[in-house]
Write an enzyme that holds these catalytic residues in place. Structure first.
Site, short mmCIF file in Angstrom:
data_model
loop_
_atom_site.label_atom_id
_atom_site.label_comp_id
_atom_site.label_asym_id
_atom_site.label_seq_id
_atom_site.Cartn_x
_atom_site.Cartn_y
_atom_site.Cartn_z
N ASP A 319 0.80 -1.24 0.00
CA ASP A 319 0.00 0.00 0.00
C ASP A 319 0.82 1.29 0.00
OD1 ASP A 319 -2.31 -1.46 -0.03
OD2 ASP A 319 -2.85 -1.08 2.06
N ASP A 538 -6.72 -7.25 10.53
CA ASP A 538 -6.33 -6.04 9.80
C ASP A 538 -6.17 -4.84 10.72
OD1 ASP A 538 -6.40 -7.22 7.22
OD2 ASP A 538 -8.58 -7.03 7.18
#
Length: 715
Positions: A319, A538
Site C-alpha cells: 500500500d 487487519d
C-alpha cells in the site's frame, strides 16, 4: 465435467523487409460451448520502436466479437483494432496485447483462429495455423447455478507454435499449463527463472505458527498446509521468536523450494490509515534506520549461502506507493513523498535485494478498487514505473507487481464482465458500488497494469501476483446468476460477488478464502498467492484499545470499528468484524468466517481456475431456427443482448431499411443481413440499409442491454 481448450498460434511472416517488423498472434485463452475469450498479441521483432498500430481479422465460420478491451475496435466482421493512447508504442522486443470475448458461429465447435493482418504485421500480411489438443478433467466437486459450491477443475492443455520468415529463422515453444503468462527467459530473478512459482509442484513454505493456529480451528486442516507469506513488519520481527532465519532454516529443512516474505517497515508506514502505523518516522532519521537496521540485516540473512537454493519471493511495501498517488492531502503521506520517504526507501530495498540472484521482488500496487479509476491508473503507472526504472538496477530489480495484498477484491466478477454495459440508462460502472471505476476485478486490472508497464519500458517477462487469500466471497450470499433487474443499483447488487457495503471497506471483512496458490492461472499472472494469512487481523476494532506491547505504534482506525460509518461514504458502515485484535494478531472468529465463505470450497485441491460461466441461453432469437419474427413492416420487437450472442430476426417481406431504436439508453450494434450486406448502428436511433433482405442477425458491439427493431418494406 468441464473441458476447455487453449491454442497458441504464431503467424508466418510474409514480409521481413517491413519497417515495422512484428509478429501478430491470435490466442484462444478460453472457450465454452457457445463462446470464447481470445487475445491478439503484437510483438515488435524489429530494431526500432513501433509508434501506433492497427490490425484486422475476420471470422469465416459465423463467429462474432461481442466485447473487447485494451484496444479501440470497429467493424462487424471484419474487425479493425487500433491502439489506445497508453499502448501505442511498442519497443523492440516488447509486445502489447488486447482481448475480446466472442460468440461461436456454431455451438460446441472449436473456437476460430483467424489470421491477423495489418501493416504492422511484417508488412501487411500474416497467416495462421495451430495444432492443439486438450485433455478433459473431472472437477472434484460439482457446480450448478443453484448452488454456492463450485468445482475447481483441473485441466491441462498442450499447444505448439512456430513462426518463420524469409530469413529461414524459426522457433518453437510448448506449454503444458492451462494458460501461460510469459516466456521462460528472464532478465532477473533466481538462477534465470522467469516465474519463481512455476515448475516446482507448489513446493512452497508453510509458516508453522500460522499452520498451528489454522489447524486448531474447526475445518482448518483443509488449508493449514497451504503456503502464505511471512510478514517482517518491524525491525524486531527479524529476530523475535524463530525470526527470519528460523523460517528460512525451516524451509531448507523441509526441502521447500520457495518462501514468500513481506518487506514492510518504511518510515511513515501506512500514512493514510492508523491500524498498521510503523515504528519509523521520517522526521526522526527513519530513512537511515530503515536502511541500516531493517533492510541491511534483512539482506544479510537472505545472503547466507545456506539459503542460496531457495527461491525467495519478496512482497515490497504493501500500500505504500499507491498512497503517494491518492493521499497526499494526509501530512504523513506528503512527507513520505519527499526525501527519505517511500520512493527512496523502496529504491534502496530493490537495489539491495537485487544483488541476490535467488530473490524475486514484487512491488505492491494496491488493488483495482483504489487505482482503477483512469485518474488514478495513469498517474500510478507513471509514479511506480519511475521508482522502479530509477533504481540503479532498473527493471532488472523486480520480477513484477502484486495486487490485492491484504484486500478482498475478487479475481473476477463472473456476472459483471463488462463495466460499460448499460442498465437503466447508465453504464453499470456508474452504480453506487463502483462509482465510475473502470475495473470491477483484479484480473483485468492486473493484465492492463502489466501491459501499461511494458508499454513504458518494462520487459515482457514481468509478471503479476494476485492475493487470493480472502477474496473468494462464497457462502449463502454469493449470487449464482446475473440479475434480471432493469434498475441499475439493484442489477449490480444482485450480480456482484463482492458483498462489501463499500469497495473502500478494507478492515476485517467477511470475505472468504479464495483460490489456493497456483502458478500461471491466467496470461500475465505469475501466480495466485496468499499474502495476508487468513485469521490475522487487519486492525483493532475497539476505539478504546489497549497498546500492542510488541508494536506500540499500531493504533485504532475507525474503518475497523463495526459501528462506525465508512470514511468515504457515511451512508454505509465499515462492515468490519467485531472483537478484532491489533493488526497481525490472531483473530480466530475471522478465520472461521473466511473458511465458511471459501470459494472454491476449502476442501478443493489447488488447481487452475475454472472457465468463466457461460452467458445465459434463454434470449429470444438465439436459435436461428426460432428467430424473432417481425410480422409486418412497422411492427417493433425487443432484442435482448444479455446472452452475448447474435440474435436472429426474420422479416415478413423484403426490407429496404431496418430501424434500430433505443430501449432507454444509447447503443452500438452490428447487423448482418441474409443477402450478404452488413451495417452498424449506434446512438439512440439509426436506420440501416437492408437492400431487400428478409432476415438479419444483430449483436452488441458496446453499450445497451437491449434495442427495439422494425423494418420498412422495399417498394
Amino acid at each position: 465435467m468441464v473441458t476447455y481448450l487453449r491454442s497458441i498460434v504464431a503467424l508466418v511472416v510474409l514480409s521481413p523487409l517491413a519497417v515495422n517488423a512484428a509478429t501478430c498472434d491470435y490466442i484462444v485463452d478460453n472457450e465454452w460451448n457457445s463462446g470464447f475469450v481470445a487475445t491478439i498479441r503484437i510483438t515488435n521483432t524489429g530494431s526500432s520502436a513501433i509508434n501506433g498500430w492497427q490490425v484486422g481479422w475476420q471470422y469465416t465460420d459465423g463467429s462474432t466479437r461481442t466485447n473487447s478491451w485494451n484496444a479501440s475496435v470497429t467493424g462487424s466482421n471484419p474487425y479493425t483494432a487500433s491502439n489506445l493512447s497508453w499502448n501505442s508504442t511498442i519497443q523492440p522486443g516488447q509486445s502489447v496485447s488486447f482481448g475480446m470475448q466472442g460468440s461461436k458461429g456454431t455451438a460446441n465447435t472449436p473456437a476460430p483462429v483467424p489470421p491477423v493482418t495489418g501493416a504492422v504485421c511484417n508488412g501487411g500480411g500474416s497467416s495462421s495455423s495451430s495444432s492443439s489438443s486438450s485433455s478433459s478433467s473431472s472437477s472434484s466437486s460439482s457446480s450448478s447455478s443453484s448452488s454456492s459450491s463450485s468445482s475447481s477443475s483441473s485441466s491441462s492443455s498442450s499447444s505448439s507454435s512456430s513462426s518463420s520468415s524469409s530469413s529461414s529463422s524459426s522457433s518453437s515453444s510448448s506449454s503444458s499449463s492451462s494458460s501461460s503468462s510469459s516466456s521462460s527467459s528472464s532478465t532477473g530473478g533466481a538462477n534465470g527463472v522467469d516465474n519463481p512459482f512455476a515448475g516446482i509442484n507448489q513446493n512452497y513454505y508453510v509458516n508453522p505458527d500460522w499452520a498451528a493456529n489454522a489447524a486448531a480451528r474447526p475445518g482448518g486442516s483443509a488449508i493449514a498446509n497451504v503456503s502464505s507469506a511471512v510478514w517482517m513488519d518491524r525491525i524486531g520481527a527479524l529476530t523475535d521468536g524463530i525470526g527470519l532465519r528460523g523460517h528460512l532454516d525451516n524451509a531448507v529443512a523441509a526441502g521447500n523450494e520457495l518462501i514468500m516474505l513481506v518487506v514492510y517497515d518504511l518510515p511513515n508506514r501506512d500514512c493514510a490509515a492508523l491500524a498498521s502505523n510503523g515504528e519509523l518516522r521520517i522526521a526522526e532519521d527513519g530513512f537511515n534506520r530503515y536502511k541500516t537496521e531493517y533492510i541491511d540485516p534483512y539482506y544479510n540473512i537472505l545472503a547466507d549461502p545456506a539459503y542460496a537454493n531457495l527461491r525467495i519471493v519478496l512482497i515490497i511495501e504493501v500500500d505504500s506507493l499507491p498512497n503517494l498517488v491518492t493521499n497526499l492531502n494526509e501530512p504523513d503521506c506528503a512527507e513520505a513523498n519527499g526525501p527519505g520517504g517511500y520512493r527512496d526507501g523502496i529504491a534502496y530495498a530493490l537495489d539491495k535485494f537485487a544483488a541476490l540472484p535467488n530473490t524475486y521482488a514484487y512491488v505492491d500496487i494496491a488493488h483495482s478498487g483504489w487505482l482503477g479509476w483512469s485518474s488514478n491508473f495513469g498517474p500510478a503507472v507513471t509514479l511506480i514505473g519511475n521508482v522502479v526504472a530509477g533504481t540503479a538496477g532498473g527493471w532488472s530489480t523486480i520480477a513484477g507487481f502484486v495486487s490485492n495484498s491484504a484486500n478482498y477484491t475478487p479475481v473476477q466478477e463472473p456476472f459483471l464482465p463488462d463495466p460499460s454495459l448499460i442498465v437503466g440508462g447508465n453504464p453499470i460502472r456508474s452504480s453506487d458500488f463502483y462509482e465510475w471505476n473502470d475495473y470491477f476485478e483484479e484480473l483485468s486490472f492486473d493484465q492492463d497494469w502489466r501491459d501499461a508497464m511494458i508499454a513504458r519500458g518494462a520487459p515482457t517477462t514481468i509478471g503479476m501476483l494476485i492475493d487470493t487469500g480472502r477474496n473468494g466471497w462464497g457462502g449463502p450470499g454469493r449470487p449464482t446468476a446475473v440479475s434480471t433487474s432493469t434498475v441499475l443499483d439493484t442489477y449490480v447488487n444482485q450480480s456482484r460477488i463482492d458483498r462489501r457495503f463499500h469497495r473502500g471497506n478494507w478492515c476485517n471483512q467477511p470475505g472468504g478464502v479464495g483460490f489456493k496458490p497456483w502458478p500461471d492461472p491466467f496470461p500475465g499472472i505469475d501466480a495466485f498467492v496468499w499474502v495476508k494469512p487468513q485469521g490475522e487481523s487487519d486492525g483493532i476494532s475497539d476505539p478504546n484499545f489497549p497498546i500492542d506491547p510488541n508494536d506500540p505504534n499500531k493504533q485504532h482506525d475507525p474503518m475497523c470499528d463495526p459501528a462506525a460509518p465508512n470514511r468515504y461514504n457515511p451512508a454505509v458502515t465499515t462492515g468490519a468484524l467485531a472483537n478484532a485484535p491489533h493488526a497481525g494478531r490472531w483473530f480466530p472468529e475471522a478465520f472461521d468466517i473466511l473458511l465458511a465463505n471459501a470459494y472454491p470450497p476449502a476442501t478443493d485441491p489447488a488447481g487452475p481456475p475454472p472457465p468463466p460461466p457461460p452467458p445465459p441461453s434463454d434470449c429470444a432469437g438465439l436459435d436461428p431456427l426460432n428467430p424473432i419474427v417481425l410480422a409486418a413492416a412497422g411492427v417493433e420487437a425487443l432484442v435482448e443482448f444479455r446472452c452475448e450472442a447474435p440474435i436472429h430476426v426474420s422479416m415478413a417481406g423484403p426490407a429496404s431499411v431496418v430501424d434500430v431504436n433505443n430501449d432507454g439508453a444509447a447503443f452500438n450494434v452490428a447487423l448482418q443481413f441474409n443477402n450478404g450486406t452488413s451495417g452498424t448502428a449506434s446512438g439512440y436511433f439509426t436506420s440501416v440499409t437492408a437492400g431487400g433482405a428478409t432476415g438479419f442477425t444483430i449483436s452488441r458491439n458496446a453499450d445497451a442491454q437491449s434495442v427495439l427493431v422494425k423494418y420498412r418494406a422495399q417498394q
